[in-house]
Each structure stands twice: as C-alpha cells, then as structure tokens.
Design an enzyme around this catalytic site. Structure first.
Site, PDB file in Angstrom:
ATOM      1  N   GLU A  25      34.857  -5.592  17.491  1.00  0.00           N
ATOM      2  CA  GLU A  25      36.183  -6.207  17.471  1.00  0.00           C
ATOM      3  C   GLU A  25      36.235  -7.598  18.105  1.00  0.00           C
ATOM      4  OE1 GLU A  25      38.926  -5.101  16.106  1.00  0.00           O
ATOM      5  OE2 GLU A  25      38.813  -2.921  15.965  1.00  0.00           O
ATOM      6  N   SER A  34      45.874  -4.418  14.097  1.00  0.00           N
ATOM      7  CA  SER A  34      46.006  -5.241  15.293  1.00  0.00           C
ATOM      8  C   SER A  34      47.443  -5.163  15.823  1.00  0.00           C
ATOM      9  CB  SER A  34      45.568  -6.678  14.995  1.00  0.00           C
ATOM     10  OG  SER A  34      45.352  -7.404  16.180  1.00  0.00           O
ATOM     11  N   HIS A  46      36.838  -8.067  14.308  1.00  0.00           N
ATOM     12  CA  HIS A  46      38.272  -7.832  14.133  1.00  0.00           C
ATOM     13  C   HIS A  46      38.713  -8.382  12.779  1.00  0.00           C
ATOM     14  CE1 HIS A  46      42.133  -6.820  15.887  1.00  0.00           C
ATOM     15  NE2 HIS A  46      42.622  -8.033  15.679  1.00  0.00           N
TER      16      HIS A  46
END
Length: 453
Positions: free
Chosen positions: A323, A197, A384
């Site tokens: 995600e 990320s 995610h």
C-alpha cells in the site's frame, strides 16, 4: 429504448424527472444525475438540499463536473488528470446497469461505490471508476457519485452548518438510491456500500452510523486507511481557525457570508497552504477529514463495532500488498517507512475489523492484491490503488500509470484474466453475500486470506 444516430438511448423516470442514458456494450450508463442541489451561493458550506425537478428529458450521457479540488498527490501512481471541476452541478450520481435491467422488471443487487483521494480529491464520474463492465459482468447495478472534499467537504465550522458535509452528501446519495434505483433495475433492499481508500473509510462510516445503517445490506472495504483515527473536534476547530486566518477572514465577521463570497480557487489555494504548514513526514492525514461527533460519525469505529452495528452484514475487506509505496516511493526521506505505514495505516486496521466481524459469526472475506507491474523502476510493487483498473476493467483509462507499466500483449492478457477473477469475486459478493468457492475468513487465520496476483 430509442436509437439516435446509431446510439441506443434508454429513458428512465426518477423522482425529479426523466433521464436518458446510453447503451454501451452489455450495459446502459446514466451519468451526471443530480442527487442534490448545486452547493453554490447559500448552499456552499451547507448540508445537501434536494434538487429541483425538471420537465424535459435530461441527457445523462456525460458525467457531471468534479467537486472543487487541487491535483491529487497520487497522480504519480494513477496518472494525471485534466482539471474538470465546477462547483455548480457537481453533486451528481452515475448509474450503470445491465443492458436489459431498466425494462425487464427484475430487481438486481446494487453496489454504491465511493472513490478515494484522501478526502481531498477524486470524482465518481472519472473513467477510472466507470462501472459499466462490472455491472454487465455481475448482473448488478453499480452507482458512483461525487461528494464534497477538502475544505468544501470537511471544514469544521458547525455554527454555520459546516460539519462532515462530504459524509452528509454520501448519506444523501444513499437516500437517492433508496428512492430511485428501482427505476434502473436495482433492488433498494439489497445495497452494498463499498469503496477504496477514503471511499472505504466512508463506506464503513455509512454502515455503522444509525442514520444510514438500515440502508446497507453488505459492505466492501478496499484499502481503507483505518489506522487514521477520526479527527478530534478540538483539532478540527484549530485547523478551521488557521484556515480562516490564511483566507484573511477576521474574527467577528459573518463567517458564512465571507466564505460564500470567495472564489473557489481561493479556498483551494488556502487549503494547499494549510496542508504545507501542517505537513509532517510520514503523516498521511489531510488537514480536514471526518470529525468525530459530527453528522455521519457519531461514535468511534471501535464503539460502533462493539455495539453490534455491523452484525449480520456480510463483509469483504482487503488491501494491496505494498500500500504505502504510493506515498513513499517518490520521496527518499520516507522510503524507510513503507512497510510500517502499510501495516499501521491500512493492513492492521483491516484485519482488526475482519477478526472482530468473523469472531461474531458474520460472513467475512479477506483478500490481498499482490499484482505488481511488469516494469517497476520505482519499486511500487502492488501499491495503493493498484487493484482499481482490475476491478472496473478500465485499463485504457490509465495510459500514464506506472501501475500498469510494461503490459505487452501477453502481460495485458494476464492482467485482464486477473481482473476478471477479482471483479467476478466482488460482483458475486455484491449479488449474494458470498464469494463462490472462496473460503470465508476465520479470525487470525492468514491461510483464509485470498491472494490475487
């Protein structure tokens, strides 16, 4: 090596003094090693400075505190954390090496891995990112570290020296690795920068910036929000001005002195209020994050790639399948944006980078992590952060996480097998620049994307 009350300890010499790590299974862990002076007093909102030396052996059994931050908005996905931040002593690194590494004279490839958290939260010292098992599995040295986040890391006031301070911290870690990692059994000439990320975004910045490019051998990018354009300096200045107003810092005062006099809690509270003021449904950008033209980000990604800044560096890049559910599943008002955000914020940019790199004849691997929890009442799917416990084999560090919900005995065994496959591929890439029998990616060739799940 010594043994104290049944615990094996290992002492290593660094440039600032000796540190004493702990043997844990097949690895030896050194936690909480200062790579820079504490960012307090005159060093708050200032570039990182060297830490003073120490004479006694410094205990490195425990991670240092997190940098100041509010709770992560991803706690619903990863699980809650007890606040552990303290500005003093927060700029630390953690080194995980195979058990025999510090003493056998071999030089092992190094992975410097950055945590995510939207440039607003996170800590390299959290058990989520414990690198001991990954180091032992791949016979590599793993380094994690803290960097300043939120207003303390990305407030844009260049006239007081505050500009991409989080990125400057990361560059300082790379310098520390170059100077010290050989003592831990690592090879400073073979360094992969990687992260997830915001950590992936940061890793690419480090690989593309001329100031740090030469220290980077390979690049690992997990779920990078590459659809997020760098913050424009004018917008960053506007956000900084709004932040100062929320803090009650009037125009014409000594801004640096005023900011350094405020309690960290007050700085975080004002940042939270600024976030609320600027919030727009579907917009994942925090109020403060890397600013274009400031240290660490001298040019756009597109410009740097076109200039060949990544040429010759093997790349492993990927995303999870779903995600954006981490940001939309708990908010009915934006659930219809899930697929669009997954592509626009994460997948499209990752594939764009992979296509460009592979088209230039560079070794490129692309993955998609598809594993979904056995029980999934929120419809998270492979969301995610879903791959993190699998990469580090830190399943026990996520007791409240819906990402691992429903893992009975059989499901847990399957999770660990998947984790072994994913971590082995990553570790082999770090060690050799290749990923075993995994076919390298070819531009716009979906069949060359390896799926884990």
């Amino acid at each position: 090596m010594s043994t104290v009350t049944g615990i094996e300890r290992v002492v290593v010499e660094t440039g600032r003094g000796r540190v004493r790590g702990v043997v844990e299974g097949g690895a030896v862990s050194f936690r909480g090693i200062p790579y820079a002076a504490s960012p307090v007093g005159e060093l708050r909102f200032a570039p990182p400075r060297s830490h003073r030396s120490w004479t006694d052996v410094r205990d490195a059994a425990q991670a240092g505190p997190s940098v100041p931050q509010a709770a992560s908005r991803l706690e619903k996905v990863q699980g809650k954390r007890v606040p552990d931040w303290n500005e003093d002593g927060s700029l630390t690194a953690n080194v995980f090496a195979p058990r025999r590494a510090p003493a056998d004279g071999a030089a092992r490839p190094v992975l410097v891995w950055w945590h995510g958290g939207g440039f607003t939260s996170g800590s390299g010292g959290w058990d989520w990112y414990d690198g001991a098992r990954l180091a032992a599995l791949g016979d590599i040295v793993v380094v994690t570290a803290n960097y300043r986040v939120g207003p303390l890391g990305y407030l844009y006031l260049p006239h007081i020296g505050a500009a991409n301070l989080g990125a400057q911290d990361q560059a300082a870690v790379l310098r520390w690795v170059q100077d010290n990692i050989a003592s831990f059994g690592g090879d400073p000439r073979t360094v992969t920068v990687g992260g997830q990320s915001a950590g992936a975004y940061s890793s690419l910045m480090l690989a593309l910036d001329p100031a740090t490019n030469g220290s980077v051998t390979r690049v690992l990018l997990q779920s990078g929000p590459f659809g997020l354009h760098p913050q424009d300096p004018h917008q960053a200045a506007e956000h900084a001005a709004a932040y100062l107003r929320l803090l009650g810092v009037p125009d014409g005062t000594d801004t640096a002195r005023a900011l350094r006099a405020l309690p960290a809690e007050q700085l975080l509270d004002a940042y939270g209020r600024l976030s609320a003021q600027l919030a727009v449904p579907g917009n994942a950008a925090p109020p403060m994050y890397p600013v274009l033209g400031a240290p660490g980000l001298p040019r756009t990604r597109q410009q740097a790639l076109a200039d060949g800044a990544l040429e010759g560096k093997p790349l492993l890049i990927g995303t999870t399948r779903d995600e954006a559910t981490a940001f939309t599943a708990f908010d009915p008002g934006v659930q219809n944006l899930t697929a669009v955000q997954t592509d626009s914020l994460f997948r499209d940019g990752s594939l764009e980078i992979a296509d460009h790199h592979a088209a230039g004849g560079n070794t490129t691997y692309v993955y998609q992590f598809d594993h979904a929890p056995a029980e999934d009442p929120y419809g998270l799917g492979a969301t995610h952060c879903a791959e993190l416990p699998f990469l580090f084999h830190t399943f026990d560090a996520y007791p409240e996480s819906p990402v691992l919900a429903g893992a009975g005995a059989g499901a847990a065994d399957a999770q660990r097998a998947l984790g072994h496959a994913f971590a082995t591929a990553v570790a082999e890439f770090v060690a050799t620049g290749n990923a075993g029998d995994w076919l390298p990616y070819a531009p716009a060739t979906a069949a060359r994307i390896r799926h884990f799940g």
